[in-house]
Enzyme design. Structure first.
Site, mmCIF file in Angstrom:
data_model
loop_
_atom_site.group_PDB
_atom_site.id
_atom_site.type_symbol
_atom_site.label_atom_id
_atom_site.label_comp_id
_atom_site.label_asym_id
_atom_site.label_seq_id
_atom_site.Cartn_x
_atom_site.Cartn_y
_atom_site.Cartn_z
ATOM 1 N N ILE A 25 17.198 18.956 60.018
ATOM 2 C CA ILE A 25 16.315 19.864 59.145
ATOM 3 C C ILE A 25 14.781 19.240 59.700
ATOM 4 O O ILE A 25 13.807 20.117 59.796
ATOM 5 C CB ILE A 25 16.552 19.970 57.803
ATOM 6 C CG1 ILE A 25 17.689 20.686 57.443
ATOM 7 C CG2 ILE A 25 15.099 20.530 57.145
ATOM 8 C CD1 ILE A 25 18.311 20.563 56.108
ATOM 9 N N ARG A 45 13.326 6.451 63.135
ATOM 10 C CA ARG A 45 13.935 5.033 63.132
ATOM 11 C C ARG A 45 14.227 4.530 64.748
ATOM 12 O O ARG A 45 15.441 3.954 64.475
ATOM 13 C CB ARG A 45 15.137 5.014 62.101
ATOM 14 C CG ARG A 45 14.667 5.281 60.754
ATOM 15 C CD ARG A 45 15.623 4.753 59.615
ATOM 16 N NE ARG A 45 15.939 3.178 59.742
ATOM 17 C CZ ARG A 45 17.017 2.876 59.122
ATOM 18 N NH1 ARG A 45 17.623 3.333 58.098
ATOM 19 N NH2 ARG A 45 16.956 1.274 59.047
ATOM 20 N N ASP A 59 10.802 2.844 58.554
ATOM 21 C CA ASP A 59 11.894 2.662 57.852
ATOM 22 C C ASP A 59 11.621 3.123 56.499
ATOM 23 O O ASP A 59 10.934 2.327 55.737
ATOM 24 C CB ASP A 59 12.630 0.990 57.925
ATOM 25 C CG ASP A 59 13.685 0.992 56.636
ATOM 26 O OD1 ASP A 59 14.067 1.928 56.187
ATOM 27 O OD2 ASP A 59 14.235 -0.336 56.704
ATOM 28 N N VAL A 60 12.152 3.981 55.819
ATOM 29 C CA VAL A 60 11.764 4.789 54.630
ATOM 30 C C VAL A 60 12.355 3.699 53.519
ATOM 31 O O VAL A 60 11.755 3.762 52.270
ATOM 32 C CB VAL A 60 12.364 6.272 54.303
ATOM 33 C CG1 VAL A 60 11.699 6.853 55.458
ATOM 34 C CG2 VAL A 60 13.914 6.282 54.304
ATOM 35 N N TYR A 151 24.812 10.615 46.223
ATOM 36 C CA TYR A 151 23.848 11.646 47.141
ATOM 37 C C TYR A 151 23.278 12.673 46.172
ATOM 38 O O TYR A 151 22.274 13.181 46.021
ATOM 39 C CB TYR A 151 24.835 12.264 48.112
ATOM 40 C CG TYR A 151 24.092 13.258 48.777
ATOM 41 C CD1 TYR A 151 23.125 12.931 49.859
ATOM 42 C CD2 TYR A 151 24.095 14.639 48.720
ATOM 43 C CE1 TYR A 151 22.565 13.956 50.535
ATOM 44 C CE2 TYR A 151 23.695 15.584 49.389
ATOM 45 C CZ TYR A 151 22.626 15.419 50.201
ATOM 46 O OH TYR A 151 22.222 16.483 51.132
ATOM 47 N N LYS A 155 19.151 13.566 45.105
ATOM 48 C CA LYS A 155 18.650 14.772 45.422
ATOM 49 C C LYS A 155 18.302 15.533 43.823
ATOM 50 O O LYS A 155 17.316 16.205 44.169
ATOM 51 C CB LYS A 155 19.762 15.767 46.200
ATOM 52 C CG LYS A 155 19.978 15.373 47.614
ATOM 53 C CD LYS A 155 18.636 15.210 48.420
ATOM 54 C CE LYS A 155 19.144 14.925 49.779
ATOM 55 N NZ LYS A 155 17.788 15.074 50.741
#
Length: 243
Positions: A25, A45, A59-60, A151, A155
């Protein structure tokens, strides 16, 4: 040796930064903003980004790395009109077997990174007194996914982040919204078994996955709506809206 420098950015050209622009996305979102005349920067990355996008390795899950990426992007763009946070990862395991380190890895990538990116972007946008942030959540944050509670929790956290951030940033002309895709044809979906995918699509009125470009179109549109903030825009083909 003469130092080679980048040309100064055009102040009349809007700038967009996509966190996680190398695939899926995020890649489609970066391409969409390019096609709409934006100067675009995108993080990756190590895998790089598409031609036309100013790539920044980051790198988040590392605050220093992400802050430096945001500041480098603003310097390149000259301004920051749009931030899209599309970085994300998923792990599969039942909650009763889940390891804390896996939970932390997912939360750090999907949610903590978004907090850091929003904080840095808002510092710029609030000074500009304009800007738009779009966070990529998931329809599964409401419907749930067996074996992915970390996950879905991460979100869902993005929606809470947006709804609080909009109150702080709104008086400065900055909007914060969420796009929540359903099943989308990206690399992440390749990990889903054929049986589970068939079951998922049977609960989707349109009976198909979304294309990444369709999600990108929704991201662009909501980022440009001048009086929409705090919204969660579901792009799921109807998944989760029926039985």
């Amino acid at each position: 040796m003469r130092k080679i420098t980048e040309p100064d950015p055009d102040p009349s050209q809007p700038g967009a930064l996509v966190i996680g622009a190398s695939r899926g996305i995020g890649r489609a979102v970066a391409a969409k903003y390019l096609s709409e005349g934006f100067l675009v920067a995108g993080t990756h990355r190590g895998s790089g980004v598409d031609e036309g996008v100013h790539g920044i390795e980051a790198d988040v899950t590392n605050e220093k790395s992400l802050v430096e990426a945001l500041r480098g992007a603003v310097k390149h763009l000259g301004r920051l009109d749009v931030l899209v946070y599309s970085a994300g990862m998923v792990r599969q395991d039942l909650l009763v077997r889940m390891r804390v380190e896996d939970v932390r890895e997912v939360i750090d990538t999907n949610l903590i990174g978004a907090f850091i990116a929003c904080r840095e972007a808002l510092r710029v946008m609030m000074r500009q007194r304009s800007g738009s942030i779009v966070l990529i959540s998931s329809e599964s944050s409401r419907a749930g996914i067996p074996g992915a509670s970390h996950y879905t929790a991460s979100k869902a956290g993005l929606e809470g982040l947006a709804r609080s951030a909009m109150w702080e940033s709104g008086p400065f002309g900055v909007r914060v919204n969420v796009v929540a895709p359903g099943a989308t044809d990206t690399d992440m979906m390749k990990a889903v078994s054929e049986e589970n995918l068939k079951s998922l699509l049977s609960r989707t009125p349109l009976r198909r996955m979304a294309h990444a470009e369709e999600i990108a179109e929704s991201v662009f549109q909501i980022s440009q709506l001048p009086h929409v903030s705090g919204a969660v825009h579901v792009v799921s083909g109807g998944e989760g809206l029926g039985h």
